[in-house]
Write a protein that holds these residues in place. Structure first.
Motif, PDB file in Angstrom:
ATOM      1  N   TYR A   3      21.624  84.187  27.785  1.00 35.16           N
ATOM      2  CA  TYR A   3      21.313  83.149  26.801  1.00 35.16           C
ATOM      3  C   TYR A   3      22.596  82.415  26.456  1.00 35.16           C
ATOM      4  O   TYR A   3      23.154  82.588  25.385  1.00 35.16           O
ATOM      5  CB  TYR A   3      20.673  83.778  25.558  1.00 35.16           C
ATOM      6  N   PHE A   7      22.878  75.872  27.310  1.00 32.14           N
ATOM      7  CA  PHE A   7      21.567  75.590  27.893  1.00 32.14           C
ATOM      8  C   PHE A   7      20.471  75.479  26.828  1.00 32.14           C
ATOM      9  O   PHE A   7      19.421  74.904  27.083  1.00 32.14           O
ATOM     10  CB  PHE A   7      21.181  76.689  28.892  1.00 32.14           C
ATOM     11  N   HIS A   8      20.711  76.049  25.656  1.00 30.77           N
ATOM     12  CA  HIS A   8      19.653  76.152  24.649  1.00 30.77           C
ATOM     13  C   HIS A   8      20.020  75.481  23.328  1.00 30.77           C
ATOM     14  O   HIS A   8      19.352  75.691  22.320  1.00 30.77           O
ATOM     15  CB  HIS A   8      19.324  77.629  24.411  1.00 30.77           C
ATOM     16  N   ASN A  11      17.597  74.238  20.224  1.00 28.66           N
ATOM     17  CA  ASN A  11      16.206  74.668  20.415  1.00 28.66           C
ATOM     18  C   ASN A  11      15.668  75.294  19.130  1.00 28.66           C
ATOM     19  O   ASN A  11      16.333  75.336  18.095  1.00 28.66           O
ATOM     20  CB  ASN A  11      16.074  75.603  21.616  1.00 28.66           C
ATOM     21  N   ASP A  53      23.525  70.803  31.139  1.00 29.51           N
ATOM     22  CA  ASP A  53      22.977  72.097  30.728  1.00 29.51           C
ATOM     23  C   ASP A  53      21.790  71.923  29.788  1.00 29.51           C
ATOM     24  O   ASP A  53      20.721  72.515  29.986  1.00 29.51           O
ATOM     25  CB  ASP A  53      24.056  72.943  30.049  1.00 29.51           C
ATOM     26  N   GLN A  55      19.976  69.239  29.251  1.00 35.33           N
ATOM     27  CA  GLN A  55      18.890  68.484  29.855  1.00 35.33           C
ATOM     28  C   GLN A  55      18.093  69.334  30.843  1.00 35.33           C
ATOM     29  O   GLN A  55      16.909  69.076  31.077  1.00 35.33           O
ATOM     30  CB  GLN A  55      19.449  67.254  30.567  1.00 35.33           C
ATOM     31  N   ARG A  56      18.734  70.346  31.407  1.00 35.09           N
ATOM     32  CA  ARG A  56      18.031  71.212  32.359  1.00 35.09           C
ATOM     33  C   ARG A  56      16.869  71.945  31.691  1.00 35.09           C
ATOM     34  O   ARG A  56      15.834  72.190  32.304  1.00 35.09           O
ATOM     35  CB  ARG A  56      19.000  72.224  32.966  1.00 35.09           C
ATOM     36  N   THR A  57      17.023  72.289  30.426  1.00 34.44           N
ATOM     37  CA  THR A  57      15.948  72.990  29.712  1.00 34.44           C
ATOM     38  C   THR A  57      15.139  72.056  28.823  1.00 34.44           C
ATOM     39  O   THR A  57      13.943  72.277  28.623  1.00 34.44           O
ATOM     40  CB  THR A  57      16.532  74.121  28.841  1.00 34.44           C
ATOM     41  N   GLU A  59      15.126  71.863  25.691  1.00 38.05           N
ATOM     42  CA  GLU A  59      14.564  72.625  24.578  1.00 38.05           C
ATOM     43  C   GLU A  59      14.797  71.984  23.215  1.00 38.05           C
ATOM     44  O   GLU A  59      14.097  72.298  22.253  1.00 38.05           O
ATOM     45  CB  GLU A  59      15.119  74.050  24.591  1.00 38.05           C
ATOM     46  N   SER A 230       8.657  85.795  29.487  1.00 38.68           N
ATOM     47  CA  SER A 230       9.389  84.585  29.121  1.00 38.68           C
ATOM     48  C   SER A 230       9.863  84.667  27.677  1.00 38.68           C
ATOM     49  O   SER A 230       9.553  85.615  26.950  1.00 38.68           O
ATOM     50  CB  SER A 230       8.506  83.345  29.330  1.00 38.68           C
ATOM     51  N   TYR A 231      10.596  83.646  27.264  1.00 40.51           N
ATOM     52  CA  TYR A 231      11.140  83.583  25.917  1.00 40.51           C
ATOM     53  C   TYR A 231      10.019  83.307  24.914  1.00 40.51           C
ATOM     54  O   TYR A 231       9.267  82.350  25.052  1.00 40.51           O
ATOM     55  CB  TYR A 231      12.188  82.459  25.880  1.00 40.51           C
TER      56      TYR A 231
END
Length: 276
Positions: A3, A7-8, A11, A53, A55-57, A59, A230-231
């Protein structure tokens, strides 16, 4: 589970974590005495929501973007710290815990940040150069024990790891036990992702067995039915939460739940004391 913050950023987990962290620090600041705020896994401190990073998720669309659009006055302090690092209505940057804690500092307070990853620590120093924060590049758990009790009578330790290591929860449990023996009245906030309920139940039982008298667990489950593998949400363990924070918690939790509930789900957010 890996995590990494970048990346997050922004969120739903960040909204809950930072919304509650702001409320907790503000509750402690109702007394004039100095606070030492310690962030053991500080990350980069500031995140580009338009970067690769994030934009890849994508979230943040279900997190900070929804919180900023929600008019509930109980989320005003959270919205303010995000808007402070942005220009215009749309969030382009997201402040991590270091930048948020720096905004909350009074003249008598201190901020100690730690990030072991060399590249992230370098970025963090640049992001925090306009603040009074001290930045360390050490093992998070070694620093946690070394810094408590702080020089001030009161303080908060924020533990927010990426959970890259299989023994992360065991290290947290062991360090918390040792830190509590050194600083029984200190406030500690431990963030964690929620993936499988069985894993969470086992860890909660381990923490309960530490016998810490005032240990609260806050859990935010996003979906009405868990999504296997999953999360599913995130939570916080809080040691010695101040009375004013606990009293104000129920309506704040409901505001967070309502703002972040995914389409077609009500979601659930609860706060309970862990007892042996």
């Amino acid at each position: 589970m890996n995590y990494r913050h970048s990346f997050h950023a922004g969120n739903s987990a960040d909204v809950v974590k930072h919304g509650l962290l702001i409320a907790l620090v503000r509750a402690l600041q109702q007394k004039p005495g100095a606070l030492t705020l310690i962030d053991t896994h500080a990350g980069c401190g500031l995140y580009d929501l338009g970067g690769d990073d994030a934009q890849r998720t994508g979230e943040s669309a279900q997190g900070v973007v929804r919180a900023l659009a929600d008019p509930n006055s109980l989320l005003a302090d959270y919205r303010a710290v995000v808007q402070a690092v942005n220009v215009g209505a749309e969030p382009h940057l997201y402040p991590g815990s270091p930048r948020i804690l720096a905004q909350l500092l009074r003249p008598q307070d201190f901020l100690i940040l730690n990030e072991k990853h060399p590249a992230d620590a370098y970025t963090l120093r640049g992001v925090m150069r306009d603040t009074s924060a001290a930045v360390h590049e050490r093992d998070a758990y070694e620093l946690w024990l070394a810094m408590v009790p702080p020089r001030t009578a009161r303080g908060v330790v924020v533990v927010d790891p990426p959970y890259e290591q299989l023994d992360e929860r065991d290290r947290i449990t062991a360090t918390l036990a040792a830190a509590h023996r050194k600083w029984a009245h200190g406030v500690t906030v431990i963030w964690y992702p929620l993936k499988e309920r069985a894993t969470q139940w086992r860890w909660k039982d381990q923490l309960r067995k530490l016998g810490i008298p005032k240990l609260m667990g806050v859990e935010h489950w996003l979906y009405d039915v868990d999504q296997p593998g999953s999360y599913n949400g995130a939570g916080l363990y809080i040691v010695n939460p101040p009375y004013a924070f606990v009293q104000a918690l129920p309506p704040l939790l409901e505001a967070l739940r309502a703002a972040l509930a995914p389409e077609g789900h009500r979601g659930e957010i609860t706060a309970d004391w862990l007892r042996e």
